[in-house]
Scaffold this motif. Structure first.
Motif, PDB file in Angstrom:
ATOM      1  N   ALA A 271      31.271 -20.009  17.895  1.00 51.95           N
ATOM      2  CA  ALA A 271      31.605 -20.170  16.479  1.00 51.95           C
ATOM      3  C   ALA A 271      33.090 -20.459  16.335  1.00 51.95           C
ATOM      4  O   ALA A 271      33.892 -20.162  17.228  1.00 51.95           O
ATOM      5  CB  ALA A 271      31.231 -18.905  15.698  1.00 51.95           C
ATOM      6  N   VAL A 275      33.952 -15.637  10.303  1.00 49.38           N
ATOM      7  CA  VAL A 275      33.157 -16.016   9.131  1.00 49.38           C
ATOM      8  C   VAL A 275      32.060 -16.985   9.536  1.00 49.38           C
ATOM      9  O   VAL A 275      30.897 -16.857   9.118  1.00 49.38           O
ATOM     10  CB  VAL A 275      34.061 -16.625   8.040  1.00 49.38           C
ATOM     11  N   HIS A 276      32.415 -17.958  10.362  1.00 47.05           N
ATOM     12  CA  HIS A 276      31.431 -18.928  10.844  1.00 47.05           C
ATOM     13  C   HIS A 276      30.341 -18.228  11.647  1.00 47.05           C
ATOM     14  O   HIS A 276      29.154 -18.559  11.541  1.00 47.05           O
ATOM     15  CB  HIS A 276      32.134 -19.991  11.689  1.00 47.05           C
ATOM     16  N   ARG A 278      29.216 -15.188  11.236  1.00 44.56           N
ATOM     17  CA  ARG A 278      28.301 -14.521  10.303  1.00 44.56           C
ATOM     18  C   ARG A 278      27.385 -15.530   9.612  1.00 44.56           C
ATOM     19  O   ARG A 278      26.209 -15.240   9.346  1.00 44.56           O
ATOM     20  CB  ARG A 278      29.095 -13.715   9.278  1.00 44.56           C
ATOM     21  N   GLU A 279      27.900 -16.717   9.331  1.00 41.56           N
ATOM     22  CA  GLU A 279      27.074 -17.757   8.712  1.00 41.56           C
ATOM     23  C   GLU A 279      25.942 -18.181   9.651  1.00 41.56           C
ATOM     24  O   GLU A 279      24.796 -18.373   9.213  1.00 41.56           O
ATOM     25  CB  GLU A 279      27.938 -18.966   8.348  1.00 41.56           C
ATOM     26  N   ILE A 280      26.251 -18.325  10.938  1.00 37.48           N
ATOM     27  CA  ILE A 280      25.229 -18.692  11.919  1.00 37.48           C
ATOM     28  C   ILE A 280      24.155 -17.605  11.995  1.00 37.48           C
ATOM     29  O   ILE A 280      22.954 -17.891  12.000  1.00 37.48           O
ATOM     30  CB  ILE A 280      25.872 -18.919  13.300  1.00 37.48           C
ATOM     31  N   THR A 282      23.314 -15.417   9.711  1.00 36.93           N
ATOM     32  CA  THR A 282      22.517 -15.428   8.486  1.00 36.93           C
ATOM     33  C   THR A 282      21.490 -16.546   8.516  1.00 36.93           C
ATOM     34  O   THR A 282      20.318 -16.345   8.172  1.00 36.93           O
ATOM     35  CB  THR A 282      23.431 -15.579   7.262  1.00 36.93           C
ATOM     36  N   GLN A 283      21.907 -17.738   8.937  1.00 32.49           N
ATOM     37  CA  GLN A 283      20.982 -18.869   8.953  1.00 32.49           C
ATOM     38  C   GLN A 283      19.859 -18.651   9.959  1.00 32.49           C
ATOM     39  O   GLN A 283      18.695 -18.929   9.671  1.00 32.49           O
ATOM     40  CB  GLN A 283      21.726 -20.169   9.263  1.00 32.49           C
ATOM     41  N   ASP A 286      17.501 -16.076   8.386  1.00 38.31           N
ATOM     42  CA  ASP A 286      16.749 -16.571   7.232  1.00 38.31           C
ATOM     43  C   ASP A 286      15.690 -17.597   7.637  1.00 38.31           C
ATOM     44  O   ASP A 286      14.572 -17.590   7.096  1.00 38.31           O
ATOM     45  CB  ASP A 286      17.699 -17.212   6.209  1.00 38.31           C
TER      46      ASP A 286
END
Length: 305
Positions: A271, A275-276, A278-280, A282-283, A286
């Motif tokens: 990453a 922050v990036h 955490r975005e990975i 989450t995706q 989900d």
């Protein structure tokens, strides 16, 4: 009774070239190790007898079936404590409580981290007085990754991986780990690699790609993905083809690159920042329900908590 708790990190191999099998059964490698912020803890408590007793802490997140977890002589924790006792002439016993967070048989050196933390904890508990280099020489007798777990940080590893040259990194890198629900035996993965490469002219690696080292030293997130390599990927995917799907999903979720960690089956996703990462995570959660962990490196090696 006095208790000493030590912690040691897991690792990922950001670069891993593997030579042909040697006459001694090992393989020469050229590896770039990175210690990451996923840790094993060993709590060592003195005993009045000469017994070495091992237990598993219920907080261990990496153990799906505690009943099947080996706590006998085959466990590296027992072997590490016994080796230190024999080497120093120490005769007291010890209770060793393991908190496992690094995936078991996951290509991240969790067993080696256990051994490193045990050596540090027992060395302090028993007052045996060995320095870090002496502990590393002992650790090398337990496994090629143990010296790195003791030193931590980042290092080039040659020989069987225990000939270490430390690297001083200028910035951290952030990763997302996707553990598997199963493990892959390292000898089994090496065996598959040898079978897949039968008849090929496989060179013995003598260095890590200098451009790879430079990209990691500078924290160059544009150059780093192009230099990452792992010869074990081929064998790990042959044994567990679904890892290729997880790798591709990680990249589709926005990772800068995805690699099999060591001999697998843990997948490591690069990453750009926390922050990036955490975005990975989450995706992945989900879209496909994958549980993933944020980590960063480098971090220090085994030490007392």
């Amino acid at each position: 009774m006095r208790t000493v708790t030590a912690r040691a990190p897991g690792k990922i191999n950001v670069y891993f070239r593997v030579g042909p099998p040697r006459e001694d059964g090992y393989h020469s490698v050229a590896s770039l190790y990175l210690a990451v912020s996923l840790y094993e803890d060993i709590a060592a408590t003195a005993r009045e007898d000469h017994e070495i007793h091992v237990s598993l802490d219920p907080a261990s997140t990496a153990v799906n079936d505690p009943e099947s977890f080996p706590l006998g002589e085959e466990n590296l924790v027992v072997r590490a404590a016994r080796l230190l006792a024999e080497h120093t002439g120490h005769h007291a016993g010890v209770d060793l409580r393991i908190t496992k967070r690094v995936p078991i048989a996951g290509g991240m050196g969790g067993g080696s981290a256990d051994a490193a933390a045990t050596l540090v904890a027992c060395n302090a508990l028993w007052g045996t007085g060995l320095n870090r280099e002496e502990l590393a020489r002992l650790g090398a007798r337990l496994g090629a990754d143990v010296p790195f777990a003791l030193h931590g940080g980042a290092a080039v590893g040659l020989g069987v991986g225990d000939d270490l040259a430390p690297l001083l990194l200028r910035r951290r890198t952030d990763w997302v780990l996707v553990p598997a629900s199963y493990g892959l035996s390292t000898p089994r993965v090496y065996g598959m690699l040898d079978r897949l490469r039968a008849g090929e002219d496989v060179p013995t690696p003598t260095e890590v790609d200098p451009a790879m080292i430079g990209a990691l030293l500078e924290g160059d997130l544009q150059a780093l993905p192009m230099r990452i390599a792992n010869d074990m990927t081929r064998a790990a995917l042959a044994l567990a083809p679904e890892l290729g799907v997880v790798r591709d999903m990680g990249e589709a979720a926005g990772a800068l690159c995805a690699l099999v960690s060591g001999s697998g089956p843990t997948i490591a996703l690069l990453a750009s920042d926390p922050v990036h990462a955490r975005e990975i995570i989450t995706q992945l959660g989900d879209e496909i329900g994958v549980t993933a962990l944020p980590v960063h490196g480098p971090v220090p090696g085994a030490g007392i908590l």
